[in-house]
Enzyme design. Structure first.
Site, short mmCIF file in Angstrom:
data_model
loop_
_atom_site.label_atom_id
_atom_site.label_comp_id
_atom_site.label_asym_id
_atom_site.label_seq_id
_atom_site.Cartn_x
_atom_site.Cartn_y
_atom_site.Cartn_z
CB ALA A 66 38.31 43.78 38.64
N GLY A 111 40.81 45.45 43.20
CA GLY A 111 39.79 46.50 43.19
C GLY A 111 39.03 46.62 44.51
CD GLU A 114 42.83 49.18 42.62
OE1 GLU A 114 42.06 48.30 42.17
OE2 GLU A 114 43.68 49.75 41.93
CD GLU A 134 45.42 44.62 41.36
OE1 GLU A 134 46.36 44.44 42.17
OE2 GLU A 134 44.41 45.28 41.63
N1 CO8 Z 1 36.97 37.45 40.05
C1 CO8 Z 1 36.09 36.48 39.74
N2 CO8 Z 1 35.84 35.43 40.53
C2 CO8 Z 1 36.52 35.35 41.68
C3 CO8 Z 1 37.43 36.32 42.09
C4 CO8 Z 1 37.65 37.43 41.22
N3 CO8 Z 1 38.46 38.46 41.53
N4 CO8 Z 1 37.95 35.98 43.28
C5 CO8 Z 1 37.36 34.81 43.63
N5 CO8 Z 1 36.49 34.42 42.66
C6 CO8 Z 1 35.66 33.22 42.64
C7 CO8 Z 1 36.46 31.96 42.34
O1 CO8 Z 1 36.68 31.82 40.94
C8 CO8 Z 1 35.57 30.91 42.93
O2 CO8 Z 1 34.52 30.65 42.03
P1 CO8 Z 1 34.04 29.11 41.74
O3 CO8 Z 1 33.57 28.61 43.09
O4 CO8 Z 1 32.95 29.27 40.74
O5 CO8 Z 1 35.25 28.40 41.24
C9 CO8 Z 1 34.96 31.58 44.14
O6 CO8 Z 1 35.12 32.99 43.93
C10 CO8 Z 1 35.66 31.23 45.43
O7 CO8 Z 1 37.04 31.47 45.25
P2 CO8 Z 1 38.16 30.37 45.59
O8 CO8 Z 1 37.64 29.00 45.41
O9 CO8 Z 1 39.39 30.74 44.79
O10 CO8 Z 1 38.38 30.67 47.13
P3 CO8 Z 1 39.72 30.48 47.98
O11 CO8 Z 1 39.33 30.71 49.40
O12 CO8 Z 1 40.41 29.21 47.62
O13 CO8 Z 1 40.68 31.68 47.49
C11 CO8 Z 1 41.18 33.99 46.95
C12 CO8 Z 1 40.28 33.00 47.73
C13 CO8 Z 1 42.62 33.91 47.48
C14 CO8 Z 1 40.62 35.37 47.15
C15 CO8 Z 1 41.19 33.57 45.44
O14 CO8 Z 1 39.84 33.41 45.03
C16 CO8 Z 1 41.83 34.60 44.56
O15 CO8 Z 1 43.05 34.65 44.49
N6 CO8 Z 1 40.99 35.41 43.86
C17 CO8 Z 1 41.50 36.39 42.91
C18 CO8 Z 1 41.94 37.64 43.64
C19 CO8 Z 1 42.51 38.63 42.66
O16 CO8 Z 1 43.43 38.34 41.89
N7 CO8 Z 1 41.99 39.85 42.69
C20 CO8 Z 1 42.42 40.92 41.79
C21 CO8 Z 1 41.59 40.91 40.55
S1 CO8 Z 1 42.15 42.09 39.33
C22 CO8 Z 1 41.63 43.57 39.95
O17 CO8 Z 1 41.02 43.68 40.99
C23 CO8 Z 1 41.97 44.77 39.13
C24 CO8 Z 1 41.10 45.96 39.53
C25 CO8 Z 1 41.21 47.08 38.53
C26 CO8 Z 1 40.54 46.72 37.24
C27 CO8 Z 1 40.72 47.87 36.30
C28 CO8 Z 1 40.11 47.59 34.94
C29 CO8 Z 1 41.08 47.20 33.95
#
Ligand code: CO8
Length: 262
Positions: A66, A111, A114, A134
């Site tokens: 998400a 997500g 999922e 998460e």
């Molecule tokens: N949301 C928003 N932006 C994201 C997300 C995300 N989940 N993942 C990556 N991005 C963005 C980064 O912010 C970055 O943007 P910018 O260039 O503008 O800074 C761009 O994508 C590239 O990401 P990175 O620079 O971080 O790339 P890396 O290769 O260094 O890292 C990762 C990649 C490991 C995937 C890292 O981006 C990361 O950890 N992302 C978050 C992953 C995460 O925590 N996912 C779970 C999210 S919560 C969820 O899914 C809950 C679902 C259920 C919701 C239910 C409703 C309540």
């Protein structure tokens, strides 16, 4: 509906949905769910679609979860609504009458995992990474992960993945039963489409019956599941594709399934 965050196209009888926010690693916002839901409606109305592939645009991600910036703006009730919107849509995808394959070409996190688990099965590239991170955000999976992941990998492994928030590679994901097949990056798309096209050429009533029996049968006891199976078997017997399949075998030729539901 014109789409901004997904691309919806068709190749023969295979529908293709690409998540298209590569700069945010295809993270899911409410708009992504709305567009995906609209595409699901369109696919359900299009009888020529007999299998679907979901994948991510760009080289890095299927879907990295998400959208965290979007989540940060929601109230607790807003989070609940977003969670139920995602869950309901993923149930619809799981229950579609045609097969849906997740083609995971990079990160499938939160997500994103999922969503992939609500598909019928997952093919992945060698560089794909899976996880439910998460916990690192101080929360838990919210699009069905606490329920579907244990069904894929067992309770203890699901707890470890969700409690540590750690990521695993494609081969480990295959070993523990999340992924069916792992391919080199450059072969993943072609291999996924080959399987999708092969499945799309099968009888539609049979595919629907299979999905119903396996998904719904999984959550009932063995005897009730077998009752479902015999009814579905009878329904298959009433379909033109059954006549074609059996007739083709007896006439020693290749069947040509028309994919009609009746
Ligand atoms: N949301 C928003 N932006 C994201 C997300 C995300 N989940 N993942 C990556 N991005 C963005 C980064 O912010 C970055 O943007 P910018 O260039 O503008 O800074 C761009 O994508 C590239 O990401 P990175 O620079 O971080 O790339 P890396 O290769 O260094 O890292 C990762 C990649 C490991 C995937 C890292 O981006 C990361 O950890 N992302 C978050 C992953 C995460 O925590 N996912 C779970 C999210 S919560 C969820 O899914 C809950 C679902 C259920 C919701 C239910 C409703 C309540």
């Amino acid at each position: 509906m014109a789409y901004e965050d997904i691309i919806f196209e068709k190749e023969g009888s295979v529908g293709i949905i690409r998540f298209n926010r590569p700069k945010a690693l295809n993270a899911i916002t409410e708009n992504v769910l709305d567009e995906l839901s609209d595409a699901v409606n369109a696919m359900e109305e299009d009888e020529s679609i007999r299998a679907v592939v979901l994948t991510g645009e760009g080289e890095k991600a299927f879907v990295a979860g998400a959208d965290i910036g979007y989540l940060a703006k929601l109230t607790p009730l807003g989070l609940r609504e977003f969670s139920s919107k995602g869950q309901d849509l993923f149930f619809r995808i799981e229950g579609l009458s045609f097969p849906v394959i997740a083609c995971v070409n990079g990160f499938a996190l939160g997500g994103g995992l999922e969503l992939a688990m609500s598909c019928d099965f997952i093919y992945a590239s060698e560089n794909a990474k899976f996880g439910q991170p998460e916990i690192n955000l101080g929360t838990i999976p919210g699009f069905g992960g606490t329920q579907r992941l244990p069904r894929f990998v067992g309770k203890a492994m699901a707890k470890e993945l969700c409690m540590t928030g750690g990521l695993i590679g494609a081969n480990e994901a295959k070993e523990i039963g999340i992924v069916n097949k792992v391919y080199p990056v450059e072969e993943l798309w072609e291999e996924t489409m080959k399987t999708a096209k092969s499945i799309a050429s099968k009888g539609r009533v049979a595919l629907k019956g299979l999905k119903d029996c396996i998904h719904r049968g999984y959550d009932v006891d063995l005897r009730d599941g077998c009752y479902m199976e015999r009814d579905a078997f009878a329904v298959c017997g009433s379909s033109p594709d059954f006549n074609e399949g059996v007739g083709a075998f007896l006439e020693k030729r290749k069947p040509e399934f028309k994919g009609r539901l009746s």
